[in-house]
Design a protein around this motif. Structure first.
Motif, PDB file in Angstrom:
ATOM      1  N   ASN A 121       0.852  -1.181   0.000  1.00  0.00           N
ATOM      2  CA  ASN A 121       0.000   0.000   0.000  1.00  0.00           C
ATOM      3  C   ASN A 121       0.890   1.234   0.000  1.00  0.00           C
ATOM      4  OD1 ASN A 121      -1.944   1.903   0.357  1.00  0.00           O
ATOM      5  ND2 ASN A 121      -2.975   0.834   2.037  1.00  0.00           N
ATOM      6  N   GLN A 191      -1.663 -10.254  -3.340  1.00  0.00           N
ATOM      7  CA  GLN A 191      -2.660  -9.209  -3.191  1.00  0.00           C
ATOM      8  C   GLN A 191      -3.034  -8.589  -4.537  1.00  0.00           C
ATOM      9  OE1 GLN A 191      -2.167  -5.939  -0.081  1.00  0.00           O
ATOM     10  NE2 GLN A 191      -2.103  -4.888  -1.996  1.00  0.00           N
ATOM     11  N   THR A 194      -6.175  -9.367  -7.580  1.00  0.00           N
ATOM     12  CA  THR A 194      -7.504  -8.850  -7.853  1.00  0.00           C
ATOM     13  C   THR A 194      -7.482  -8.280  -9.259  1.00  0.00           C
ATOM     14  OG1 THR A 194      -7.155  -7.926  -5.696  1.00  0.00           O
ATOM     15  CG2 THR A 194      -9.332  -7.636  -6.650  1.00  0.00           C
ATOM     16  N   SER A 211     -15.680  -6.186  -5.661  1.00  0.00           N
ATOM     17  CA  SER A 211     -14.579  -5.452  -5.054  1.00  0.00           C
ATOM     18  C   SER A 211     -14.673  -3.988  -5.448  1.00  0.00           C
ATOM     19  CB  SER A 211     -13.253  -6.044  -5.526  1.00  0.00           C
ATOM     20  OG  SER A 211     -12.227  -5.090  -5.352  1.00  0.00           O
ATOM     21  N   ASP A 212     -14.327  -3.136  -4.489  1.00  0.00           N
ATOM     22  CA  ASP A 212     -14.420  -1.704  -4.736  1.00  0.00           C
ATOM     23  C   ASP A 212     -13.064  -1.115  -5.098  1.00  0.00           C
ATOM     24  OD1 ASP A 212     -16.178   0.338  -4.984  1.00  0.00           O
ATOM     25  OD2 ASP A 212     -15.872   1.105  -2.947  1.00  0.00           O
ATOM     26  N   LYS A 213     -12.080  -1.984  -5.257  1.00  0.00           N
ATOM     27  CA  LYS A 213     -10.728  -1.495  -5.502  1.00  0.00           C
ATOM     28  C   LYS A 213     -10.622  -0.784  -6.852  1.00  0.00           C
ATOM     29  CE  LYS A 213      -6.935  -3.704  -4.786  1.00  0.00           C
ATOM     30  NZ  LYS A 213      -5.932  -4.777  -4.688  1.00  0.00           N
ATOM     31  N   GLU A 272      -3.365   0.071 -11.915  1.00  0.00           N
ATOM     32  CA  GLU A 272      -2.911  -0.504 -10.636  1.00  0.00           C
ATOM     33  C   GLU A 272      -2.363  -1.901 -10.936  1.00  0.00           C
ATOM     34  OE1 GLU A 272      -3.120   0.901  -7.408  1.00  0.00           O
ATOM     35  OE2 GLU A 272      -3.532   2.705  -8.553  1.00  0.00           O
ATOM     36  N   ARG A 443     -13.214   1.134 -11.395  1.00  0.00           N
ATOM     37  CA  ARG A 443     -13.051   0.206 -10.278  1.00  0.00           C
ATOM     38  C   ARG A 443     -13.313  -1.214 -10.725  1.00  0.00           C
ATOM     39  NH1 ARG A 443     -12.908   3.116  -5.544  1.00  0.00           N
ATOM     40  NH2 ARG A 443     -13.419   5.304  -5.860  1.00  0.00           N
ATOM     41  N   GLN A 444     -12.928  -2.168  -9.846  1.00  0.00           N
ATOM     42  CA  GLN A 444     -13.199  -3.573 -10.165  1.00  0.00           C
ATOM     43  C   GLN A 444     -14.698  -3.804 -10.306  1.00  0.00           C
ATOM     44  OE1 GLN A 444     -10.879  -5.366 -11.058  1.00  0.00           O
ATOM     45  NE2 GLN A 444      -9.061  -4.564 -10.051  1.00  0.00           N
TER      46      GLN A 444
END
Lengths: 661, 317
Positions: A121, A191, A194, A211-213, A272, A443-444
């Motif tokens: 992160n 990690q 995703t 997922s909100d990533k 990302e 987002r995902q």
């Protein structure tokens, strides 16, 4: 091991180990986390309750078991496994703190744990937490070596150290040469998994869409296309084995010819890390500017190595453009497993017998989806065991509820069964514009799958069955488009049935700040260096420019070093007052004719005064004696110091007997 | 095995060998040297690993932290230097000791400004004292130094070093002092030789002594008593080791003379004399001392003993 002084020595080490490991606990496996917490607890127990410290044999066996456990629970030698191993080994090291040396090495190893946070992160909050742990760890490093300095002054000292180090850090960060591709392969990071994997089967996109990533962020340099045209093409899947769609082996040729579309758009994408090789671009990407990446023949964007850290690239897309097919690929786009899904095959055969062209069959399929009352949902439920071999039949004729991949895979299957070449495309649909920063966040939860069909002119054409069933999906996110009760999110459980306005605002602001942080700091790259240095007129692609930059950096570092030296002077009040007053006294004596040699101690000096200025002896003696008391007895109080001060300042050797005490 | 390797490495880092390789820096007539400690080398290794990792992953957070830690490493050199500079040392002369013993000097460290932590003061590399100049920016201690040979032990410098705050670097300097300590010869036991006119024959002396003294009792054995003095009967009787004590019959005193001591080695002879003086002093026998042309008249008491011992330690120097 249980004495109080020992506890005050080892407790700070335990604190720093816990603080440094804390952010990693969510990254490593549950078992590793639990073992870690148990070891800390046992360590506390041994400090306070005198529980026995495990011996060398126990620790060796435990270490081996932990090593195997770390590898097994993190899918091999991944970054997570390394971090778990480091965490567990330091927790184990706590039982070996016999000497100061063990403690210091444990604290130095903690820096490793702190910095390994870089893999997980790099948001603003995470970075600040990491900086805090660096300071705290440094404070502990100081405190355990010099216990006279308590932890809080040690912390302010480490803060001072970091403050002085800050300018050096900035200069080094700006000028250090960046290499885009690393030295060797990077260990996998679980990690980052995703995101789209290289296969799609029923349920994979639906689980991803929960997922909100953030998947990627986009800045348009031309006018952005309308929302319903934001089809972010990612992976193109050709092979279907009855259960799963896979990429298959296609020719690795350059991008095929394409029919021109309506409008060209340019944009910059910050992806990302997702540990896969493909990049995303709006349908249809025609040009790609990125290192080690190229357009494949199916117009998918590929990178030579998996994207394991944030990756920036620029794409040019042609809205409405359609790529031409190449003959070897047509057979691939028709292949189906020999058995499975008999009802769907029957239906497709009926269509192909009636229809005259490929597009008529496509039209029939669309009509079929429109009339079947299929429900669009994120949670279609599991396929019963009896239907495992015929998942598409189950979806089309029994459950009639599914997410985009259900629609897309079954449409592609139906078309192939009806002799219409079709391929599956995985990517994202839509995205939200952040009003704060004029950029788009995908987002995902925007994950999507659709079909591309080879039309009668041998040109690939996009068909999205999801928007046929749920037309609102084209303009809304999946979450918003799905209106069923099962979608009770954590927000509605908290009492917000709709996402409140302020929440969206805060989220946008936070993402804006992080995006700027990413843009300016975390994505600082060789191209950023190039543009930064070109602003001061230096071209670093030339050797001369590199020499200039190295020279400038050296000068800046030297100047910072010099400034640091200047600010080494301590604060005024920390000056030694006793010697200050003593030297005033000595100067006054010198003027009176009795100079003190540097080697002369106070007593010898007093004897000299007695010999040379007998008249001053009565005045000088109490001063000298108080000086000896203040200086050498080790007993020191402020009254004495004040007294010493008034005596030395009132001392007038010129006039005789006017100060009597 | 591994601990011995570690301690060997650690010894190397505290020894003088490394110190010789490091550059000396002169600031205002004081020479300073610095070198990394073992922890500093470990820290540096860690920084290298972090830099390689950051480059391999092209991770800017990694770069940021690696450069922060390296810069802190760099800045700590300056803070360590700040912890050592402007310290003045004063001290007192040590009390006289015998050669082979360890003398102690009272040392006082005074910082001109700012509190200092972990300042290590040493006279040689085996005896060190870590001090905190926090109270009144000063600290006092006793520093040990082995006295190897008789004479005046002169100390002209004190080694000061510090690794505060991070313990990754050590700065060293030498502070000038002017301390001295009188070192007496090592006492070596032997028979008492007193000067009697011109005679120097051993047997004659022996006879004279038997004649001149009367057996007057037993005393507890002291190191330095000769086997001849030991009262073997009481030892055999299980009463412990005792020495016969001869009271001098004559009211006159003994005169110890260097030329009466057999042997060729001057140091050995001085050592014998030293023991004689100590024995005589312990027994309260008045004695004089003749060292070549120098003569100390027979007398008694601590000041006399001291001046005799001093004469011994300074003889020929």
């Amino acid at each position: 091991m249980n004495s109080h002084s020992d506890r005050s020595q080892t407790l700070p080490i335990l604190y720093t180990v816990i603080l440094c490991t804390l952010p990693h606990l969510i990254n490593i496996s549950v078992i590793a986390t639990l073992i870690c917490i148990c070891m800390w607890g046992y360590h506390l127990g041994s400090l306070y309750k005198g529980w026995p410290i495990p011996g060398l044999k126990v620790r060796t066996v435990l270490g081996t078991i932990l090593f195997i456990m770390a590898v097994l629970t993190h899918e091999g030698l991944t970054v997570e496994a390394f971090v778990a191993l480091l965490t567990l080994m330091i927790a184990l090291k706590l039982f070996e703190l016999k000497k100061l040396q063990d403690g210091v090495i444990a604290v130095i190893l903690c820096y490793f744990i702190i910095v390994s946070g870089m893999f997980f992160n790099d948001s603003i909050i995470a970075t600040f937490y990491i900086l805090f742990t660096v300071l705290f760890n440094t404070a502990v490093l100081i405190h355990i070596q010099y216990p006279e300095l308590q932890l809080s002054p040690a912390f302010s000292l480490s803060f001072q150290l970091a403050l002085r180090a800050f300018p050096f850090m900035i200069i080094l960060f700006l000028v250090f040469p960046r290499i885009q591709t690393g030295f060797w392969g990077r260990p996998e990071l679980l990690q980052n998994k995703t995101g789209f994997s290289d296969t799609i089967s029923l349920g994979t996109v639906a689980s991803l869409a929960q997922s909100d990533k953030v998947a990627f962020r986009v800045t348009f340099t031309s006018d952005p296309p309308p929302q319903d045209q934001l089809y972010w093409r990612g992976i193109v899947l050709w092979n279907f084995d009855g259960q799963t769609w896979k990429r298959g082996n296609r020719s690795r040729g350059a991008a095929s010819q394409f029919q021109k579309g309506t409008r060209k758009i340019r944009y910059n994408v910050t992806l990302e890390p997702h540990n896969q090789q493909w990049l995303f671009g709006i349908d249809l990407p025609t040009q790609l500017q990125a290192s080690w990446s190229w357009l494949r023949d199916d117009h998918s964007l590929y990178r030579r190595r998996p994207v394991s850290s944030r990756f920036n690239y620029t794409v040019e897309s042609y809205l409405g453009a359609r790529s031409q097919a190449r003959s070897p690929n047509i057979d691939l786009a028709l292949s189906l497993p020999s058995t499975g899904n008999p009802r769907a095959r029957d239906l497709a055969r009926q269509w192909s017998q009636v229809a005259g062209s490929r597009m008529e069959i496509v039209e029939k399929a669309i009509q079929f989806f429109k009339t079947q009352n299929i429900v669009y949902t994120l949670k279609p439920g599991a396929i019963p065991v009896s239907m495992q071999g015929d998942p598409i039949d189950y979806f089309l004729f029994s459950s009639r509820s599914g997410f985009c991949e259900h629609f897309a895979t079954s449409l592609a299957f139906l078309l192939r069964a009806a002799d219409v070449p079709a391929r599956l495309v995985g990517g994202y649909l839509g995205g939200a514009k952040n009003p704060m920063g004029d950029y788009w966040i995908i987002r995902q939860s925007d994950a999507h799958a659709w079909v591309e069909v080879l039309n009668d002119e041998n040109i690939w054409q996009r068909v999205d069955p999801t928007t046929i069933v749920a037309p609102e999906r084209a303009n809304l996110s999946a979450e918003q488009a799905i209106q069923d009760d099962t979608q009770a999110s954590w927000l509605s459980r908290l009492g917000f049935h709709e996402v409140p306005q302020w929440f969206t605002g805060v989220r946008n602001m936070w993402d804006f700040a992080n995006n700027k942080w990413n843009m300016w700091v975390m994505e600082y790259s060789i191209s950023s260096q190039r543009s930064l240095f070109s602003k001061i007129g230096i071209n670093i692609s030339l050797n001369k420019g590199i020499v200039q930059i190295v020279f400038i950096a050296a000068v800046l570092l030297g100047a910072t070093f010099f400034l640091n030296l200047v600010f080494l002077r301590p604060k005024k009040q920390e000056q030694d007052k006793v010697s200050q007053y003593w030297s005033t006294f000595c100067t006054k004596m010198q003027r009176a004719g009795v100079g003190r040699l540097p080697s002369q101690g106070p007593i010898l000096f007093l004897e000299k005064i007695k010999k040379q200025r007998q008249d001053l002896y009565d005045q000088a003696a109490p001063i000298v004696h108080l000086y000896i008391k203040l200086r050498f007895s080790g007993q020191y109080n402020d009254d004495d110091l004040a007294h010493f001060r008034s005596m030395t300042t009132n001392f007038r050797p010129g006039t005789q007997h006017d100060t009597t005490r | 095995m591994s601990t011995s390797v570690v301690s060997a490495i650690q010894q190397y880092f505290t020894s003088d060998r490394l110190h010789k390789f490091m550059p000396a820096i002169r600031i205002k007539t004081v020479t300073y040297r610095f070198h990394p400690t073992l922890y500093g080398v470990i820290f540096f290794g860690m920084l290298t690993a972090l830099l390689i990792g950051s480059i391999n992953h092209n991770n800017n957070l990694g770069y940021l932290l690696t450069f922060l830690l390296s810069s802190m490493f760099l800045v700590s050199i300056m803070l360590t230097y700040r912890n050592l500079r402007n310290i003045t040392v004063s001290g007192g002369n040590g009390r006289p000791v015998f050669a082979g013993q360890t003398t102690r000097f009272n040392i006082h460290l005074q910082a001109r400004e700012g509190k200092r932590y972990g300042v290590v003061a040493a006279l040689d590399h085996h005896h060190r004292q870590q001090l905190n100049l926090t109270h009144n920016l000063a600290a006092s201690t006793q520093l040990a130094l082995p006295a190897k040979s008789r004479g005046i032990l002169q100390v002209n410098r004190i080694f000061l070093s510090t690794s505060f705050p991070l313990g990754l670097f050590t700065w060293r300097t030498e502070a000038p002092v002017s301390l001295s300590c009188l070192v007496y010869p090592t006492p070596i036991a032997g028979p008492l030789h007193t000067e009697t006119g011109t005679g120097s024959d051993e047997d004659q002396h022996q006879q004279e002594r038997s004649k001149g003294k009367d057996f007057s009792g037993l005393l507890a054995y002291k190191p330095g008593d000769t086997p001849r003095q030991i009262h073997w009967k009481s030892l055999a009787g299980g009463k412990g080791l005792h020495s016969k004590f001869f009271e001098e019959q004559t009211s006159g005193s003994s005169l110890f003379s260097l030329q009466d001591i057999p042997g060729k080695d001057l140091e050995f002879k001085l050592s014998r004399l030293c023991q004689m003086i100590l024995t005589a002093d312990a027994r309260g026998i008045p004695f004089g001392l003749r060292l070549g042309s120098q003569l100390l008249e027979p007398s008694q008491g601590a000041p006399h003993t001291s001046s005799c011992l001093k004469a011994l330690s300074l003889y020929g120097q």
